[in-house]
Design an enzyme around this catalytic site. Structure first.
Site, PDB file in Angstrom:
ATOM      1  N   CYS A 263      -9.489  -1.109  -1.887  1.00 42.38           N
ATOM      2  CA  CYS A 263      -8.035  -1.033  -1.964  1.00 42.38           C
ATOM      3  C   CYS A 263      -7.454  -2.281  -2.625  1.00 42.38           C
ATOM      4  CB  CYS A 263      -7.447  -0.779  -0.572  1.00 42.38           C
ATOM      5  SG  CYS A 263      -5.822   0.007  -0.618  1.00 42.38           S
ATOM      6  N   HIS A 346     -10.354   4.481   0.749  1.00 39.92           N
ATOM      7  CA  HIS A 346     -11.043   3.869   1.894  1.00 39.92           C
ATOM      8  C   HIS A 346     -12.269   4.698   2.282  1.00 39.92           C
ATOM      9  CE1 HIS A 346      -8.213   0.650   3.138  1.00 39.92           C
ATOM     10  NE2 HIS A 346      -7.357   1.390   2.455  1.00 39.92           N
ATOM     11  N   GLU A 348     -14.452   4.065   4.408  1.00 40.46           N
ATOM     12  CA  GLU A 348     -14.706   4.010   5.858  1.00 40.46           C
ATOM     13  C   GLU A 348     -13.894   5.039   6.623  1.00 40.46           C
ATOM     14  OE1 GLU A 348     -10.897   1.883   5.516  1.00 40.46           O
ATOM     15  OE2 GLU A 348     -12.699   1.951   4.282  1.00 40.46           O
TER      16      GLU A 348
END
Length: 371
Positions: A263, A346, A348
């Site tokens: 990001c 993202h 994750e």
């Protein structure tokens, strides 16, 4: 839930949206944005990338599973939280629900009130989001206490999201170390507001994490901690305010150190490469954003939370690795010759789909190749 007083969302164009107040009785200012995520409000509200922003949820039902216990942990970090506190300036929703879930410790209303954050419900969020999609993100204030709305509007027009360094508000003041049971690598994380989900994924892969403050020299930290790689985290605000950070990252390029960014981390790698950044009209925030890997040709669904993007033609030593299938914006970059990768989305998740957890495995492969 009792009877709630009136509250207001005031926008810089003079619009005043009335609703019912919940959470803390206060006034908070910020950039008004929205997320299309259907679930995961504890993760979203605690995401440091939302610092300085008032968040609107497009999913109408919020608070249905309450607020989970922080005793549920993975690698020593709360499982359903992305930081140690709520980071949004305010929360605007349609319906505030009574929770019904085994892991809930309190209601959404109680949580916001405890942390001093205002909320507004009973709002036509569909109309509000349509307005932002048409006109773009705008400054605003969420008002849940009696005050002069004209004065609030004057204050709104004085604030600037673009020129405020929110990173220094969410970055740690001193190093923080997280050590897994079986350490395979040590990585210095330039903590610009890192999500716990990123730390959990690194720890899961045997990576000891050393989180350093945003204004530290990452090259100096890399050598002083005898690290194997550098990770540049997500974070809030305008990336072009961090040009000095980008210069320090550029120096690390010369050492051919394995690096990964997510990001804001990707944007700073691009700035270090001499690339340009532009602001998206209303940003990408949600857990249903399609991305295509240009190398494999595969597409997958991702979690995103960003308001800026890279001008692809301005990249020099990096190549575009992935793109957003909605607007073709840059979602991943790779260095042409150095062991550096980054994603705008993202991988994750937290919340969201796990389609792209493999990106962390790619980073591990890079680290293994340098051993």
């Amino acid at each position: 839930m009792g009877v709630h007083k009136k509250g207001y969302l005031v926008l810089e164009d003079g619009s005043v949206i009335e609703g019912k107040a919940f959470g803390a009785e206060t006034v908070r200012y910020g950039e008004v944005v929205f997320t299309t995520a259907m679930v995961g409000y504890p993760e979203s509200l605690t995401d440091p990338s939302y610092k300085g922003q008032i968040l609107i949820a497009t999913n109408p039902l919020m608070g249905t599973y309450g607020v989970p216990s922080k005793s549920l942990k993975e690698y020593g970090l709360p499982l359903h939280y992305e930081s140690d506190s709520i980071k949004v300036e305010g929360f605007v929703i349609s319906f505030l629900m009574r929770p019904n879930h085994w892991s809930s410790e309190m209601t959404l209303d109680e949580w916001l009130r405890r942390e001093g954050v205002p909320g507004l419900y009973g709002v036509d969020t569909r109309a509000l989001v349509k307005k932002i999609r048409e006109e773009g993100v705008m400054r605003g204030a969420i008002v849940t206490t009696e005050t002069d709305l004209e004065e609030i509007l004057e204050n709104i027009r004085k604030i600037s999201y673009e020129s405020t360094n929110f990173v220094e508000l969410v970055s740690p003041k001193n190093p923080i170390v997280h050590t897994p049971k079986n350490v395979k690598f040590r990585v210095v994380v330039l903590d610009l507001g890192v999500k716990f989900g990123i730390l959990r994924e690194l720890l899961k892969r045997g990576i000891e994490v050393v989180r350093i403050p945003w204004n530290w020299d990452i090259l100096e930290a890399y050598y002083s901690y005898n690290a194997d790689g550098i990770f540049i985290s997500n974070g809030p605000g305008n990336p072009t305010l961090l040009k000095e950070v980008a210069k320090r990252i550029r120096k690390a390029f010369n050492e051919e150190i394995p690096m990964m960014g997510i990001c804001l981390g990707q944007q700073l790698l691009a700035l270090a490469d001499g690339a340009e950044i532009y602001k998206l009209k209303y940003g990408h925030r949600g857990i249903n954003k399609p991305v295509k890997d240009l190398e494999s040709g595969k597409a997958f669904v991702t979690t995103q939370n960003h308001g800026y993007a890279i001008v692809p033609e301005s990249l020099n030593e990096f190549k575009v690795w992935m793109v957003n299938l909605d607007d073709n914006s840059v979602e991943g970059i790779k260095h042409e010759s150095l062991p550096i990768i980054a994603t705008q989305y993202h991988p994750e998740a937290s919340p969201g789909p796990w389609d792209s957890l493999w990106v962390f495995d790619e980073f591990v492969k890079i680290l293994e190749g340098r051993k």
